[in-house]
Write an enzyme that holds these catalytic residues in place. Structure first.
Site, short mmCIF file in Angstrom:
data_model
loop_
_atom_site.label_atom_id
_atom_site.label_comp_id
_atom_site.label_asym_id
_atom_site.label_seq_id
_atom_site.Cartn_x
_atom_site.Cartn_y
_atom_site.Cartn_z
N ASP A 13 -2.38 0.97 -4.51
CA ASP A 13 -3.46 0.03 -4.80
C ASP A 13 -2.95 -1.35 -5.20
O ASP A 13 -3.60 -2.07 -5.98
CB ASP A 13 -4.39 0.58 -5.90
N LYS A 16 -2.19 -3.81 -0.59
CA LYS A 16 -1.57 -3.74 0.75
C LYS A 16 -2.56 -4.14 1.84
O LYS A 16 -2.22 -4.82 2.79
CB LYS A 16 -1.05 -2.32 1.02
N GLY A 40 -6.75 4.03 0.35
CA GLY A 40 -7.97 3.24 0.37
C GLY A 40 -7.56 1.79 0.36
O GLY A 40 -7.09 1.28 -0.67
N HIS A 41 -7.64 1.14 1.50
CA HIS A 41 -7.16 -0.25 1.63
C HIS A 41 -8.37 -1.18 1.80
O HIS A 41 -9.17 -1.00 2.71
CB HIS A 41 -6.20 -0.37 2.83
N GLN A 223 0.01 4.24 -0.26
CA GLN A 223 0.52 4.59 -1.60
C GLN A 223 1.62 3.60 -2.04
O GLN A 223 1.60 2.47 -1.58
CB GLN A 223 1.02 6.05 -1.64
P1 GDP Z 1 -4.25 -1.11 -1.46
O1 GDP Z 1 -4.51 0.35 -1.54
O2 GDP Z 1 -2.84 -1.46 -1.80
O3 GDP Z 1 -4.67 -1.71 -0.15
O4 GDP Z 1 -5.14 -1.78 -2.58
P2 GDP Z 1 -6.70 -1.47 -2.88
O5 GDP Z 1 -7.51 -2.08 -1.82
O6 GDP Z 1 -6.90 -0.03 -3.17
O7 GDP Z 1 -6.87 -2.20 -4.27
C1 GDP Z 1 -6.60 -3.56 -4.43
C2 GDP Z 1 -7.85 -4.25 -4.93
O8 GDP Z 1 -7.50 -5.53 -5.38
C3 GDP Z 1 -8.89 -4.45 -3.85
O9 GDP Z 1 -10.18 -4.36 -4.41
C4 GDP Z 1 -8.63 -5.87 -3.35
O10 GDP Z 1 -9.79 -6.51 -2.82
C5 GDP Z 1 -8.20 -6.53 -4.64
N1 GDP Z 1 -7.25 -7.64 -4.50
C6 GDP Z 1 -6.18 -7.76 -3.66
N2 GDP Z 1 -5.50 -8.89 -3.92
C7 GDP Z 1 -6.12 -9.49 -4.95
C8 GDP Z 1 -5.86 -10.67 -5.72
O11 GDP Z 1 -4.89 -11.40 -5.51
N3 GDP Z 1 -6.74 -10.95 -6.73
C9 GDP Z 1 -7.80 -10.16 -7.02
N4 GDP Z 1 -8.59 -10.50 -8.03
N5 GDP Z 1 -8.07 -9.03 -6.33
C10 GDP Z 1 -7.24 -8.70 -5.32
P1 IMO Z 2 -3.28 3.49 -1.44
O1 IMO Z 2 -2.72 3.52 -0.04
C1 IMO Z 2 -3.23 5.09 -5.49
C2 IMO Z 2 -2.33 9.36 -5.92
C3 IMO Z 2 -3.44 10.27 -6.41
C4 IMO Z 2 -2.60 11.30 -7.16
C5 IMO Z 2 -1.35 11.44 -6.29
C6 IMO Z 2 -1.38 12.62 -5.33
O2 IMO Z 2 -4.70 3.11 -1.50
O3 IMO Z 2 -2.40 2.68 -2.34
P2 IMO Z 2 -2.69 13.07 -3.06
O4 IMO Z 2 -4.16 13.15 -2.78
O5 IMO Z 2 -1.98 12.04 -2.27
O6 IMO Z 2 -2.01 14.42 -2.99
O7 IMO Z 2 -2.61 12.63 -4.61
O8 IMO Z 2 -1.26 10.23 -5.55
N1 IMO Z 2 -2.67 8.55 -4.73
C7 IMO Z 2 -2.91 7.23 -4.76
N2 IMO Z 2 -2.99 6.38 -5.81
N3 IMO Z 2 -3.35 4.63 -4.24
C8 IMO Z 2 -3.26 5.46 -3.18
O9 IMO Z 2 -3.25 5.02 -1.90
C9 IMO Z 2 -3.07 6.84 -3.42
N4 IMO Z 2 -2.95 7.93 -2.63
C10 IMO Z 2 -2.69 8.96 -3.45
O10 IMO Z 2 -4.33 9.60 -7.26
O11 IMO Z 2 -2.19 10.79 -8.40
MG MG Z 3 -5.84 1.68 -2.43
#
Ligand code: GDP
Ligand code: IMO
Ligand code: MG
Length: 429
Positions: A13, A16, A40-41, A223
């Site tokens: 999270d 990415k 979840g991207h 991840q």
């Molecule tokens: P990922 O799994 O690495 O793709 O990240 P996620 O999408 O799960 O979580 C990142 C969250 O941070 C999302 O809600 C993005 O919209 C938000 N985000 C990404 N870059 C920035 C930033 O520079 N500032 C803020 N405030 N939010 C950001």
């Molecule tokens: P993105 O790509 C954050 C965590 C789960 C749990 C552990 C194992 O959005 O960054 P799993 O279901 O993979 O066997 O769970 O890994 N986890 C993540 N945490 N971002 C993710 O993906 C994750 N994918 C799995 O919360 O702790």
């Molecule tokens: Mg994510």
């Protein structure tokens, strides 16, 4: 002119999705190489928010997008994600999306087992996403997985499913859970096959052709390094290698093609699910970061745990992952804090160590050693050039670079696509 691999260097999270989308303008193809729909991207464009789990982010701009063999694919989840994203105006056709024929499938039984095992674990829960990721990878390594290509051959599919179900039913019986039926699973797979097969491709060959036409490949990791099954906080990890070392095996390009490794990193730390987190904050500061950063899981909606930037962990992730530079995200969330802390080492039995110990009982004993930095009142939100950043924010970034021993190549200052500062073009190196 090389390829770029985007990987998380914390616990996932890190942002990415936003960075992959931003870089995908410069790429000819986007490739996922591991993980599954546990990811979840998020991408925000104006008032539209796209949340993708299995589909590579390239689909949003219509860039050729590939799900590589290292991904575990739930075919029902894939189709429902394609339907969902279509309602947002993104058309997914077999011209845009390719699925490796040798990718392993996630079946409903995997998710049942994932949840049943978590349920039975009590306080030792991993806190998985419940999507069946672990059991699906176990079947792959156990040489009993059903792969995408098996959908082309209904005759042998039934036997393969029976072998897999015999194994799973033994486990389900042990957990006191209801058993599953091989014939029903086979029938469901035969039913879904015509909707999945048009997307399949010989991905290694496709990527080889792309490489020979000097096109640029962007690899999209899921991840983060601390969730890597070898290098993460085992056993509180996911079940795949998340580091860039897996780009080659998870897509079929060979290690020489990985290119620039861009580590994505939040300006603080978050984690969702159970497991050690040395710099976790249990006070109002942690709560304020979580509220301001809207730190809720994209997949499960769980509140993410928040803490200070841990330079020890990120440096370790950079070394084991061969990261060339980082994209630092969510700097704007730190606007307005009087004081910021960075963890520079861990104190263990009176000594300072600069790595995260593998031994679980030592993980419980380490104490983070902090360096304090002055915060800033000025807003960095939405900054699109280095000049817009205040002196203390720059000091904070520079100190992070020093401690993690890698440069900031990109800086993200809001969720919006264009609120990004390019310092060093990863494709140009
Ligand atoms: P990922 O799994 O690495 O793709 O990240 P996620 O999408 O799960 O979580 C990142 C969250 O941070 C999302 O809600 C993005 O919209 C938000 N985000 C990404 N870059 C920035 C930033 O520079 N500032 C803020 N405030 N939010 C950001
Ligand atoms: P993105 O790509 C954050 C965590 C789960 C749990 C552990 C194992 O959005 O960054 P799993 O279901 O993979 O066997 O769970 O890994 N986890 C993540 N945490 N971002 C993710 O993906 C994750 N994918 C799995 O919360 O702790
Ligand atoms: Mg994510």
């Amino acid at each position: 002119m090389g390829n770029v691999a985007v990987v998380g260097v914390q616990w996932g999270d890190e942002g990415k999705g936003k960075v992959v989308d931003w870089l995908s303008v410069r790429a000819d193809v986007v490739v996922r190489f591991q993980g599954g729909h546990n990811a979840g991207h998020t991408l925000v464009v104006g008032d539209q928010t796209y949340k993708l789990s299995l589909l590579p982010l390239g689909v949003v701009r219509g860039t050729l997008s590939i799900i590589g063999n290292g991904v575990v694919v739930d075919p029902w989840a894939l189709l429902s994600e394609i339907d969902k994203i279509r309602t947002q105006g993104v058309n997914i056709t077999p011209d845009v999306l390719k699925l490796a024929e040798n990718a392993a499938l996630i079946l409903p039984v995997h998710s049942v087992l994932d949840k049943a095992r978590e349920e039975a674990s009590g306080s030792a829960k991993i806190g998985t996403t419940g999507r069946g990721i672990g059991p699906a990878y176990e079947d792959k390594v156990g040489r009993r997985a059903i792969r995408v290509c098996d959908l082309t051959d209904p005759d042998s599919l039934g036997c393969k499913v029976e072998k897999l179900v015999a194994h799973h039913n033994a486990l389900l019986r042990g957990l006191g859970a209801a058993e599953v039926n091989a014939k029903e699973i086979t029938a469901a797979l035969i039913e879904i096959a015509p909707k999945i097969l048009p997307y399949t491709a010989v991905v290694w060959q496709l990527l080889n052709d792309i490489r020979h036409t000097r096109k640029r490949i962007l690899f999209e990791g899921a991840q983060g390094a601390m969730l890597d099954v070898d290098h993460g906080t085992y056993p509180y990890v996911t079940s795949s290698n998340t580091v860039a070392g897996n780009v080659a095996t998870g897509s079929g390009v060979g290690p020489s093609q990985v290119g620039y490794v861009l580590g994505i990193c939040k300006a603080y730390t978050t984690r969702v699910g159970a497991g050690p987190f040395p710099t976790e904050l249990f006070d109002e500061i942690g709560e304020a970061i979580g509220d301001k950063g809207r730190e809720f899981g994209t997949v499960t909606g769980r509140r993410r745990r928040c803490g200070w930037f841990d330079a020890v962990l990120v440096r370790q992730a950079i070394k084991v992952g061969g990261v060339h530079g980082i994209a630092l995200t969510k700097l704007d969330i730190l606007d307005g804090f009087k004081e910021l802390k960075i963890c520079t080492g861990y104190s263990l039995n009176g000594e300072i160590i600069k790595h995260f110990p593998a031994v679980e009982h030592l993980q419980g004993k380490i104490e983070p050693v902090y360096e304090s930095m002055p915060g800033w009142d000025e807003s960095t939100q939405g900054a699109r050039s280095w000049k817009e950043l205040n002196a203390n924010a720059i000091k904070y970034i520079r100190r992070i670079e020093e401690l993690i021993e890698a440069p900031v190549a990109l800086l993200s200052t809001s969720p919006q696509r264009d609120d990004t500062i390019l310092v060093q073009d990863p494709f140009a190196i």
